[in-house]
Design a protein around this motif. Structure first.
Motif, PDB file in Angstrom:
ATOM      1  N   GLU A 137      35.338  42.315  23.479  1.00  0.00           N
ATOM      2  CA  GLU A 137      36.815  42.171  22.721  1.00  0.00           C
ATOM      3  C   GLU A 137      37.014  40.881  22.354  1.00  0.00           C
ATOM      4  O   GLU A 137      36.665  39.852  23.136  1.00  0.00           O
ATOM      5  N   ARG A 138      37.313  40.577  21.022  1.00  0.00           N
ATOM      6  CA  ARG A 138      37.302  39.439  20.541  1.00  0.00           C
ATOM      7  C   ARG A 138      38.485  38.282  21.053  1.00  0.00           C
ATOM      8  O   ARG A 138      38.101  37.172  20.850  1.00  0.00           O
ATOM      9  N   THR A 139      39.381  38.632  21.508  1.00  0.00           N
ATOM     10  CA  THR A 139      40.327  37.627  22.075  1.00  0.00           C
ATOM     11  C   THR A 139      39.989  37.146  23.416  1.00  0.00           C
ATOM     12  O   THR A 139      40.597  35.971  23.934  1.00  0.00           O
ATOM     13  N   GLY A 140      39.243  37.930  24.187  1.00  0.00           N
ATOM     14  CA  GLY A 140      38.652  37.519  25.469  1.00  0.00           C
ATOM     15  C   GLY A 140      39.739  38.082  26.517  1.00  0.00           C
ATOM     16  O   GLY A 140      39.527  37.660  27.713  1.00  0.00           O
ATOM     17  N   ARG A 141      40.644  38.909  26.268  1.00  0.00           N
ATOM     18  CA  ARG A 141      41.536  39.280  27.370  1.00  0.00           C
ATOM     19  C   ARG A 141      40.818  40.457  28.210  1.00  0.00           C
ATOM     20  O   ARG A 141      41.370  40.809  29.171  1.00  0.00           O
ATOM     21  N   SER A 159      44.759  45.222  31.327  1.00  0.00           N
ATOM     22  CA  SER A 159      44.559  44.150  29.879  1.00  0.00           C
ATOM     23  C   SER A 159      43.704  44.867  28.947  1.00  0.00           C
ATOM     24  O   SER A 159      43.591  44.261  27.648  1.00  0.00           O
ATOM     25  N   ASP A 179      43.688  47.713  13.745  1.00  0.00           N
ATOM     26  CA  ASP A 179      44.273  47.068  12.703  1.00  0.00           C
ATOM     27  C   ASP A 179      43.570  47.470  11.342  1.00  0.00           C
ATOM     28  O   ASP A 179      43.713  46.853  10.117  1.00  0.00           O
ATOM     29  N   GLU A 182      37.453  46.134  17.054  1.00  0.00           N
ATOM     30  CA  GLU A 182      37.198  47.012  18.300  1.00  0.00           C
ATOM     31  C   GLU A 182      37.613  48.482  17.810  1.00  0.00           C
ATOM     32  O   GLU A 182      38.383  48.764  16.950  1.00  0.00           O
TER      33      GLU A 182
END
Length: 330
Positions: free
Chosen positions: A189-193, A244, A292, A300
């Motif tokens: 996951e690109r935001t790291g959440r 998350s 998106d 994702e």
């Protein structure tokens, strides 16, 4: 909640459904077994309806409830108790509990308005409202009538289970239809959440592992999407519904099907487009799509409301590899 908490102690629909989940847990039965036990009584209780309903905080219809508790092993008296508790909650008005303070009055005359969403981090404040007890005789008659059997759905539901394409067990590539040079595979996951591996789209030519296998999950067209890794072993893609990573897909080694509803997928063919599908999740109104609507590598794969959109279409083709897909536990 006590293991023996009964329906009569439920204070609202959310607690009532929580007790239904506990009843299923105590029964030790899978969704498939509940469906089969209902069918043996002449009732039709779809697995997808049970799984979807037990995730909600709304009361089931009486016929759903009756079929469900009987399938869990409830006798006539216990079934009546469930139906009476359900009717009691259905008769109660929706109230709001304002936060205490000088600007808020807490008397009964102020308990009106839209229902407030409880803060999940704080316990729900206890409150009760006396309601007339429905005669047990009427509920018993209802039990007998419901025993005749009917298709049962949660309130406001129509059966949204689509016919699924039955794939042979084998190795496949799953490619987003808009970006056929990309494949659904292992990524982050690109935001790291969310730190663990999730499903993303990456260039097919760069992918070595994991290998993707499809395996029929039941006779009705549901399918497991499996990832096979030489070190990590077998993992079933699972829609995350809490925490998350909510909405993402993670490979899990506990491939349990309807006991983990987010592992069941139905591939609905897109008309006049060979090998192209919308992928529905566990009989719900959700489908897999690209976050998106992005077309970039690394985007994702997520669960999203079904729509007739290219971002929710996937090309599924066999790789032609002839070695056998390992069996579960093998």
């Amino acid at each position: 909640m006590s293991d023996q908490a009964g329906p009569e102690s439920a204070r609202d629909p959310a607690e009532f459904v929580a007790r239904m989940r506990e009843l299923k847990r105590r029964s030790g039965l899978s969704y498939r077994q509940l469906e089969e036990r209902a069918a043996a009584r002449g009732e039709v209780l779809a697995r997808s309806t049970i799984a979807d309903g037990l995730r909600k905080d709304t009361l089931p219809r009486p016929d759903v409830l009756g079929a469900f508790v009987r399938a869990c092993g409830a006798g006539p008296d216990e079934t009546v108790a469930w139906l009476e508790a359900r009717d009691r909650l259905a008769a109660e008005p929706v109230v709001t509990r304002p936060a205490p303070g000088p600007e808020h009055e807490t008397g009964p005359e102020h308990e009106t308005g839209p229902a407030a969403t409880p803060d999940p981090g704080t316990p729900r404040q206890p409150w009760w409202r006396a309601t007339p007890r429905r005669p047990a005789l009427l509920a018993a008659v209802l039990v007998l009538l419901l025993g005749a059997g009917a298709w049962v759905l949660w309130p406001g539901e129509e059966s949204n289970e689509v016919p699924g394409t039955a794939f042979d067990i084998g190795w496949y590539e799953i490619r987003p239809a808009r970006t056929p040079e990309l494949c659904v595979t292992d990524g982050r996951e690109r935001t790291g959440r969310y730190a663990d591996a999730v499903a993303v789209q990456l260039p097919c030519a760069e992918i070595e592992v994991p290998r993707v296998a499809l395996r029929p999950a039941d006779e009705d067209g549901s399918t497991y999407i499996e990832w096979h890794h030489p070190e990590e072993g077998r993992g079933c893609l699972t829609v995350l519904r809490t925490g998350s990573g909510t909405g993402l897909l993670e490979p899990r080694d506990d491939c349990a099907g309807m006991d983990i509803p987010g592992q069941f997928f139905r591939f609905e063919p897109v008309p006049e487009t060979p090998d192209t599908y919308r992928v529905h999740t566990d009989g719900s109104e959700e489908c897999l799509g690209i976050l998106d609507d992005e077309e970039v590598a690394g985007a994702e794969v997520v669960e999203t409301p079904c729509a007739d959109e290219p971002a929710q279409q996937f090309v599924v083709v066999a790789t032609g590899e002839t070695d056998t897909v390992p069996t579960p536990g093998g």
